[in-house]
Structure formats: C-alpha cells, structure tokens
Design an enzyme around this catalytic site. Structure first.
Site, PDB file in Angstrom:
ATOM      1  CD  GLU A 427      -1.660  -2.463   1.386  1.00  0.00           C
ATOM      2  OE1 GLU A 427      -2.450  -3.385   1.106  1.00  0.00           O
ATOM      3  OE2 GLU A 427      -0.532  -2.653   1.888  1.00  0.00           O
ATOM      4  CG  HIS A 497     -11.992  -8.167   4.740  1.00  0.00           C
ATOM      5  ND1 HIS A 497     -11.394  -9.176   5.457  1.00  0.00           N
ATOM      6  CD2 HIS A 497     -11.336  -8.091   3.565  1.00  0.00           C
ATOM      7  CE1 HIS A 497     -10.420  -9.700   4.739  1.00  0.00           C
ATOM      8  NE2 HIS A 497     -10.357  -9.066   3.594  1.00  0.00           N
TER       9      HIS A 497
END
Length: 697
Positions: A427, A497
């Site tokens: 990321e 998530h």
C-alpha cells in the site's frame, strides 16, 4: 587517490565544497546565538555530491534529496544566501517560506522536490516521478506537463534509511519497470548514534544484488576524482534507459548528526581522528595540490573566500523578512470553485427517471464516473491491487476482474495498460508512487483495496501527500484521488474487512475527505475530486455498492457536488441527525420509525464530505430543531462525530434544548459472527431509541 580530471571543474567544485562547509560553520554559530533554530550539516559529503552534480541537469532531471545534500544544492546552482534564508526562517525562503527547518530542500525551478524529514519516504515518490516521466515523454501534448526522454530521477538517502521498507519497495518497482532512477546511498557509518553494523547484516551494495536490472556501484565518496569517473560511467546508462542504478558511497561525518546531537558521547576519539584524515575538504585539496593545480596558499585563499561569501550571505538572510503570522493557514488546501445544480438530477432515489433513464447502483456510478473522467483527461491513471482486468494477452478471452468490487472493470480494456494497471501488494508503494506522479502534473487515482489495510500507506498519505502544498509554501501540489472501500454491515467481513476509521484521517491537515451515501453523490463528488489540486481520500462504503436504496439515475457530466456541502435527506422540525456513509439510510429508517411511533419529525443531514464539512447547514438545522444527534459507523470514542458535537457545543449552545448525543459503534473491533457484528455496529433501533430519548428531554 585517483588522478584529477577536468581541472577547472575540479577547482570550481573545491571552491563550492569550501562554501558548503562554511555554511555549516556559520549555521552552527548562528544556532548558538538563537538566530538559527536548528542545524544539520552536509559536512563530509561534499566530494560525492559535487562530483555527481557535474553529470546531473537542474531543471531537466528531477531531484528527491535528503538533508545532507547541501553541496548538491550548490552544485545545482542554489546560492548560499538562498540556503541561509531557510536556516533563519525567512518568508523569502523559496523552499518553504519559513515553514521547514534547514536542509529541507525544495526548489521548483531546479526540479528539486520539497523534502520531508521522514527517512526513506522520498524513494517511492521518486519512483512515481520517473514513472510519470516515461508516460509524459510519450504524450507531449498534455497541457501543463513536460518531460524528457533521457531525464533521470535522483534520490538520495543515508545508509540508516536503507532499513526503511519504502526504500526496498521503491527498488522493487524501479527494477520491475526498468525506470531511470539513480539511488545514491551516502554511507557515513551511523544513523544518528546507531552504527551500520547494527542496522543490517551487510553493506547495502551487497544486500541489493538480488534485484535484477539494478546496476550497483561502490565508491569512496571522499575521492572526488573517483566519483567523477563513476558518475561519467553510471549516469549515462541510466539516461539511456538501461534501468535504475544504485551508488553506495562511503563518506564521513565530521560534525555530529545535528545540533541536537553530540557524537563524542558514542564515538571514540580515535575513530573520529582517523575519519578526519578522510575529510573531503582535505582530500580534494590534496589531490589538487598533488596534480599541480592548486598551491597551499591558493587552497587557503579559497577557504577564506568561502567564509567571506557566507558571511555576506548570512547578513542578507538575517535582514530578510520573516513570515507574517496571518499566513500560517495559507496553502493547506485549495478547493475548486464548483456549484451543485440540483436541477440536473432527480431529487429522490428510486426507479427510472421520467425521461426513461434507468438508475445505477453506487458501484456502477463510480465505475461510470471513472470511465468518464479518464476519457476526458489523459492525466488520470488508475492503479492498485487487482484493479486491472487481466493480462493483455488474455483480455480477448476473459471477462476481466476490475477490482475486488468491480468498480474499475473495463478501464484497462478501454484505456490500455498505461492508464489502468496493477501494482504490487504494497500500500505504501501504491500511494507513494501516486505522489510522485501527481508532482509531475498527472492526476493519479490509486486504490487501496480495503480500508483495513491502508495503514502501511499512512506515511505516504500523512507525511508526504498531505503536507506537500503547505510545506513548500504552495510551490508544489499533489492532485490525487485515493479511492478506498470502507465499512462493515457485511456479515463475515470481520476485523480485517469491516472497519471504519475516517476520523483518523480527518485529523490530517491538507487531506480532503469525501464519504458519499448514494449513487448520484458518488458521481458528483468523484468528479469534483478530480478537479482538486490536493490529495482526496474518497471513501466508498462496501455495503452501499449494490444496495437498491443507494441507486440513482446517473447524473449528467455537468453535475458536481462541492466539498463541504451537505444535503438534507429528510426535512424535520423536532431533531437534527447528522450522519454520513452507510448510517444515512439507517438514520432515515429510524426517522420513519420515530414518526410512526411518536408523530415527531426528524431532519436527517448527510454530510457527504467530512473535510471540509458543512457547518452552515448543521447550524441552520439545529437552530430550528434545538436538538442534535450525530450518528456514524466508526467507534464512538474520538469518532468524527465528536468533532461535530464539540463544534456544535461551542457554536450552538444557546440554540440547544437538550444535550448533544452520539450513536456509533461500540469501542471494539468488528467481529466475524453476524450477531456479534449487529451488536457492535449502530442499528436502526439504536438510532431510533437515541432520537426518542433526546426528544423527551
């Protein structure tokens, strides 16, 4: 000692080396007088940097230096007076206007990109800059951009910073894409007080040998002639497109790490004495004397001249203007001037429009908008994990992926792999490269696959992207749209998530945040985001992507939603609910329930963007209703609702007829099992109960 080439240039560089050292000495003296407030020197690195500068091209190549690169700045044409303007904190300092400490370079005309203090974080933007150069050199028609086919990107760091993950991620991409990046590792043996042997199992030049396509060089950075010879070999190879190169140069550190450090506390006197014999000022002078190019008296003359030049520069800098206190908030962000024309869209979501145009889901709206902005602007590039459709050779035979939620489906197929492509599962790499591309005038749209995994990119978001406009005093900006799926209500998403956490990013000056709750707002806000010249965090709630109630007719291209402009989703007179994201629909359902059970009217405001947020709309509503409930999915403690509540308590206290209340998630992580998730996240019943309680007081 290597024989001295280019006699006139060598003498000129010795002169600059003397000036660089005199600058260090003058700053140290001024710091003791509290006329300079911090000092960090480039002493010991002069021969390396001046030797490299002879092969580099200011205003043509691009530079991501670190704080020891003072001699490089002189070699690129930056004056001693300009360097001292930053040291004294003058508003006339072109690097930052008094906002950054000394040795944090930034000179737009020479393509020296504004520098942060975070060690190694400049490596990923440097790679993104080189990526952009390749893209732009093939598209000379793009307005406001320029690039050269043989330019290179220079990035430097100390050996201590090679421990940072961003350094290794940058090497990975530079080698994979064969980018023209010159990595310069100036190894003075210490990261403040930590010796290199405690940093890594081997010198960096050995550790990087496994990177295929990376040219690796070692050099005595105190030997000016050796550096010149190496630069003449290595740099043209990078320019020719062979691939990246890394120069590992051993240098010295004759002064302590900074004015806040005393190296005699951790370095023995014998080590310092031995190192002093390799001081570049001594080695450069000795080589010139040996070659018959300089007499001892001439060498002394250059040193005296340097002290005089720097003394004059110091007088100029000390007399220069200081920043005006009222300027501190300048260049945080610069919002585009757009207006929302509601006549362009249906006010209410639901079925087809009267003209027969079908509605689209929230996710489809994002996909259509990305297609639209990419077709209109070749500067827009979309990349991240899994965002592409498939390998080019397979596209004709497969449906294509286009992201785990399908929001980028078809972009690669329509615009090609240069415009929509996959990135490594890293990321920080994704966002850092976007920073470098944005600095070159592109408008990248990096995607972080799940908000829960955004944290490795925090350094690039907070320390790099969000600070660049402000720390450079407006000389540089970073137009980029970071798209991030966020939130829970998924049943099974669990801790990895289903999290929210937008308040953490709302705390970062220089970062804009959009958080739409319906399809038309997603389109309008995303269009506006691509008009911004600052980084935008565009949060796309996963639960809303396919929900029927979030559907809208896709708005025409002219429809824009300004940042900082909320919307009244349900009018009311008895209570104001302020909310955003997935809890908008739950608040609407709660308002309906309260009306049915209590015959009371709740006004529901959807903020739509959090930075900035619509204080005026909230104030107008609360002044009418006298009651405020803030609802959000994030945990209650330090959630963004606390900011709304605190502001309302300050500004609307006399208008309130009851205490402000908040509804949010329990202060825990989101669980996997559905009944646990339901208890943790705010539900319609929770909002309705809080509303009823507030209206009873």
């Amino acid at each position: 000692m290597t024989a001295v080439p280019h006699a006139e240039e060598a003498i000129a560089d010795f002169r600059l080396a003397c000036i660089s050292r005199a600058l260090d000495d003058r700053e140290i003296a001024l710091q003791k007088q509290t006329r300079v407030f911090f000092q960090i020197s480039g002493a010991g690195h002069e021969a390396l940097l001046l030797g490299l500068a002879r092969e580099l091209r200011p205003g043509y190549d691009w530079f991501f230096p670190y704080y020891r690169d003072q001699a490089l700045m002189l070699g690129l044409g930056i004056s001693p007076a300009t360097i001292l303007l930053q040291a004294v904190g003058s508003s006339e300092d072109p690097s930052s206007g008094g906002r950054q400490m000394p040795a944090h370079w930034g000179h737009a005309e020479q393509h020296v990109v504004t520098q942060s203090s975070c060690t190694g974080s400049q490596c990923l933007p440097a790679v993104g800059c080189a990526e952009a150069a390749r893209y732009l050199s093939r598209r000379p028609h793009l307005a406001g951009t320029s690039a050269h086919g043989d330019e290179l990107t220079y990035v430097s760091l100390g050996e201590g910073a090679t421990s940072e993950g961003d350094f290794w991620e940058s090497l990975n991409t530079a080698c994979t894409l064969h980018l023209p990046v010159l990595f310069v590792v100036a190894d003075n043996g210490y990261a403040i007080s930590v010796p290199a042997v405690d940093q890594a199992p081997a010198p960096v030049s050995e550790l990087v040998r496994g990177f295929r396509g990376l040219d690796v060089y070692t050099v005595d950075g105190c030997d000016y002639a050796a550096v010149r010879q190496l630069a003449a070999r290595a740099i043209p190879r990078v320019r020719a497109g062979v691939g990246p190169a890394l120069i590992h140069a051993r240098v010295t550190r004759p002064y302590s790490h900074s004015a806040a450090d005393t190296q005699s506390k951790y370095r023995p006197a014998a080590e310092l004495a031995e190192e002093a014999l390799r001081d570049p000022l001594l080695t450069m002078a000795e080589s010139l004397k040996t070659a018959g190019l300089l007499t001892p008296s001439e060498a002394d003359g250059y040193w005296e001249e340097a002290k005089s030049i720097v003394a004059d520069a110091a007088r100029t800098a000390l007399a220069a203007a200081r920043p005006e206190p009222c300027s501190v908030a300048d260049h945080v962000v610069a919002l585009p001037d757009v207006e929302e024309d509601c006549s362009l869209v249906d006010v209410h979501p639901g079925g087809a429009r009267a003209d027969g145009i079908d509605t689209v889901t929230f996710g489809e709206s994002i996909n259509l908008t990305l297609h639209e902005v990419m077709a209109a602007d070749e500067r827009v590039r979309v990349f991240g994990e899994d965002v592409a459709d498939a390998r080019e050779a397979l596209l004709a035979n497969v449906e294509g992926k286009g992201g785990v939620f399908g929001t980028t489906h078809g972009l690669q197929r329509e615009f090609g792999l240069a415009r929509c492509y996959n990135a490594p599962l890293a990321e920080s790499n994704i966002v850092g490269r976007a920073v470098g591309q944005a600095l070159r005038g592109l408008h990248p749209a990096p995607e972080i696959q799940f908000f829960d995994y955004i944290w490795p990119a925090m350094q690039q978001i907070k320390s790099e992207a969000a600070t660049i406009r402000w720390r450079s005093n407006g000389a540089f900006s970073v137009p980029m749209v970071i798209r991030v799926p966020i939130g829970g209500y998924l049943q099974g998403g669990a801790i990895w998530h289903s999290q929210s956490g937008e308040s953490i990013f709302a705390h970062i000056p220089g970062l804009l945040i959009a958080f739409p709750s319906r399809a038309r707002d997603a389109a309008g806000l995303l269009r506006t985001a691509f008009r911004c010249e600052d980084p935008v965090l565009f949060l796309e709630h996963k639960h809303l992507l396919r929900q029927p109630y979030a559907r809208d007719p896709f708005p025409p291209a002219e429809y824009l939603v300004p940042f900082g402009r909320g919307a009244v989703r349900r009018p009311g007179r008895d209570l104001t609910i302020v909310t955003w994201g997935a809890t908008v629909e739950k608040s609407l359902a709660a308002a309906t329930r309260v009306h049915a059970e209590l015959d009371r009217e709740v006004e529901v405001i959807d903020l739509r963007s959090l930075i900035p947020w619509d204080r005026e709309l909230v104030a107008d509503s609360v002044r009418r209703t006298g009651r405020l409930l803030v609802v959000h999915e994030d945990v209650v403690t330090c959630g963004f609702g606390a900011e709304v509540a605190a502001w309302a308590a300050d500004e609307l206290f006399t208008d309130l007829r009851a205490p402000i209340r908040r509804v949010g998630a329990i202060d825990t992580h989101v669980a996997y099992e559905p009944t646990l998730e339901e208890v943790i996240l705010p539900q319609v019943a929770d909002i309705a109960a809080a509303s009823a309680s507030l209206m009873s007081t």
